[in-house]
Design an enzyme around this catalytic site. Structure first.
Site, PDB file in Angstrom:
ATOM      1  CG  ASP A   1      -2.200  -7.868  -2.331  1.00 38.26           C
ATOM      2  OD1 ASP A   1      -3.444  -8.005  -2.351  1.00 38.26           O
ATOM      3  OD2 ASP A   1      -1.425  -8.783  -2.641  1.00 38.26           O
TER       4      ASP A   1
ATOM      5  CD  GLU B   1      -3.425 -14.434  -0.881  1.00 41.06           C
ATOM      6  OE1 GLU B   1      -2.812 -13.796  -0.014  1.00 41.06           O
ATOM      7  OE2 GLU B   1      -4.422 -13.986  -1.479  1.00 41.06           O
TER       8      GLU B   1
END
Length: 646
Positions: A328, A520
């Site tokens: 990521d 997020e």
């Protein structure tokens, strides 16, 4: 793409065929020293699309220098790397992070930009195309004019596998129109805690549902687009357990916001945790998904990006995953130690391609040094590159690396938007109805709430920008208010005032409440923060005294606490984050289509006694006003048994 004997085959079939192909392909160990660069003959086997994928992979791998291999393992961000950098470093991948777009932000600009990267990549000695990646998580929503679908939590409420497949197909076609063939989606986290800021991106709390719907979606993403197009590569993310992190375990802070769940720690007995979180990954791998993204989160204290037991032992060995693992965004840099130690740990753990948006040059240098020192074995490099090349060949990227500009005519077109409108209608979840629905045409309707007329708010995070946007200036679509007016028709009097302080009286009031966009961990919330705010409650009170029936519509990526207003309203509809086609909600409000949505997560009755989905069932059920699977039609009939149905 094409296999031996000119047999056309899907990416999924390529992965299933690997074992058979391996039987005829030599996997002799490669020497540690890099081969001497040499001109590549025009008839090189890897250039022949009629050859088996594994044969092409081995032929190309045998010709590659260490620098070319490490280049393939490197992904840079478009704002940091120019086409010349792709050529110079032989980069394997480029991405757009949230909100990173060419100017002007339109399909033609994207296609020109990405074609320039492909020209730069194919100008190298070996001519390996880059694979360009993006988070097309609810449509190709980073591009102005795209069809913006409901966020995944809403699609989970719809529970329609055929619809998921068609959404995947539309998304893939709009991606191909811009030259992007790698989607960092779907997220297959099994959400245990609605306080998590990524709950909206998930398919809910039930692992079987997550696996079924995600499998249908990737089937659509990977469906053939056109004879002259590559195939889209889906990504199962984030491996593994990111939906079950412990409250307060995150140490991340971004934009001045302290994360509380996102990027935190998933805790418990490993086999029990795998039993809960692994099945969706197995389903997607069995369906042919060729990339998996490692999670920012930890597993009993150990960061996933450095966890060999999970990335290699479970994912690659136990599940037999033949694709590649992508890190990521700067996830490698969250590991302990120096950058060299971080890179060494991650690559040895099983990360095959590093998402190093700004630090791609340093990554190339550090990994090269690590191989030369022997701290990263040459065999690990070859394994990683073999996996990356396998995906590129199986996608048909070598034959069709460029944008499919002929599809730009249908980008965000009526046919695509019809699918999105259908998805909005099917996702809408009716939770209470005391004679308020369906709405009757020819009546008077008062509408209130800032979520009624805001395309940015109804689309949520990741839309045009990482944290989403507010307003109607850039997203092409229909607001929820506009949908009520359109579907209601000229004989229905619709009056809107955000604060609900309207003059006179009406037959029906519709109050829209919800959460502004986030993404997020910026969206991690205490359970008390999911309550309606004072302005919303005040508007409900203002409307209540002026209408015969009052409908409450929630526009959010997770349940909101309604204990202070539930007795003040006659109907409750969860619209989720519907995206660009707001008229789909009006279709069910007016009864043109039936309510079919069912909750993919439980709905807390109040902040007091909140319990996660993984709590003991009796405690969990006692804490809910509506449970997983609850939903009703306008007559009040339950659409199916909920998790807590007795």
């Amino acid at each position: 793409m094409r296999l031996a004997g000119s047999i056309h085959c899907s990416f999924a079939a390529v992965l299933l065929c690997i074992a058979a192909c391996d039987a005829g392909v030599s996997h002799a160990a490669k020497p540690a020293s890099a081969p001497t660069p040499a001109p590549v003959p025009k008839n090189a086997r890897y250039k022949d699309a009629s050859q088996p994928v594994e044969a092409r992979v081995e032929d190309l791998l045998a010709r590659m220098t260490l620098a070319e291999k490490i280049g393939q393992m490197t992904q840079a961000e478009r704002a940091e790397a120019r086409p010349g950098d792709v050529t110079a470093l032989m980069l394997g991948s480029v991405l757009s992070g949230g909100g990173s777009a060419p100017s002007p932000n339109k399909p033609e600009s994207w296609a020109s930009m990405i074609d320039a990267y492909q020209d730069a990549a194919t100008a190298t000695r070996l001519g390996i195309p880059v694979i360009y990646g993006i988070d097309a998580v609810h449509g190709h929503q980073s591009v102005i004019g795209a069809t913006v679908f409901p966020q995944m939590i809403g699609l989970a409420a719809a529970g329609d596998a055929d619809l998921m497949k068609r959404i995947g197909e539309v998304t893939a076609r709009e991606m191909a129109a811009t030259g992007i063939y790698w989607n960092f989606s779907p997220m297959v986290a099994v959400t245990q805690d609605i306080r998590w800021g990524r709950a909206a991106e998930s398919l809910g709390e039930d692992a079987a549902t997550v696996g079924t719907l995600a499998t249908a979606y990737v089937g659509g993403l990977m469906a053939p687009i056109a004879p002259d197009s590559a195939q889209v590569l889906p990504t199962a993310k984030h491996f593994i357990g990111d939906g079950g992190t412990a409250w307060g375990s995150s140490r991340q802070s971004i934009m001045g916001v302290q994360y509380r769940l996102d990027q935190g720690d998933t805790q418990g007995d490993s086999e029990a945790l795998l039993a809960r979180y692994l099945p969706p990954y197995k389903a997607l791998i069995d369906a042919g998904t060729g990339s998996v993204m490692a999670s920012f989160s930890s597993w009993n204290g150990d960061k996933l990006h450095g966890n060999n037991a999970l990335l290699t032992g479970v994912l690659k060995e136990r599940l037999g995953f033949k694709g590649f693992v992508i890190s990521d965004w700067d996830g490698i840099q969250q590991l302990p130690g120096s950058f060299e130690q971080q890179v060494t740990t991650a690559i040895n753990a099983g990360v095959d391609m590093a998402m190093v948006p700004k630090d791609y040059r340093a990554f190339v240098r550090v990994l090269t040094d690590a191989v030369n020192k022997g701290t990263v074995p040459q065999a690990r490099i070859d394994d990683a590159v073999r996996r990356i090349l396998r995906a590129k060949f199986a996608m048909g990227l070598f034959e069709h690396p460029r944008a499919l500009r002929s599809l730009q005519a249908e980008f965000g077109g009526a046919a695509h938007r019809a699918v999105a409108r259908e998805a909005v209608a099917k996702s809408a979840t009716l939770l209470k109805n005391a004679g308020a629905l369906p709405l009757a045409r020819g009546k008077s309707i008062f509408v209130a709430g800032e979520f009624a007329d805001n395309l940015g708010f109804q689309s949520g995070g990741w839309t045009l920008q990482w944290q989403g946007v507010s307003g109607n200036g850039e997203i092409v679509g229909t607001t929820l208010l506009e949908g009520v007016k359109q579907v209601g028709g000229a004989n229905t009097a619709v009056t809107y005032k955000e604060d609900g302080k309207l003059q006179g009286n009406a037959d029906v009031g519709i109050m829209f409440v919800g959460e502004p966009p986030y993404a997020e961990g910026v969206g991690d919330r205490d359970i008390e923060e999911l309550a309606l705010d004072r302005r919303e409650i005040s508007a409900i009170d203002a409307l209540r005294g002026r209408v015969d029936k009052l409908v409450l519509v929630i526009v959010a990526g997770r349940p909101q606490l309604l204990d202070k207003v539930i007795d003040k309203v006659d109907a409750v509809v969860m619209a989720w984050l519907p995206g660009s086609e707001g008229a789909g909600l009006a279709d069910v409000l007016f009864g043109d289509k039936p309510f079919t949505g069912r909750l993919p997560v439980g709905w807390p009755a109040s902040a007091a006694g909140y319990q996660r989905a993984d709590a003991p069932l009796d405690m969990r059920c006692a804490s809910l006003v509506w449970a997983l699977g609850d939903g009703m039609d306008v007559s009040g009939k339950a659409l199916g048994p909920g998790r807590c149905t007795r």
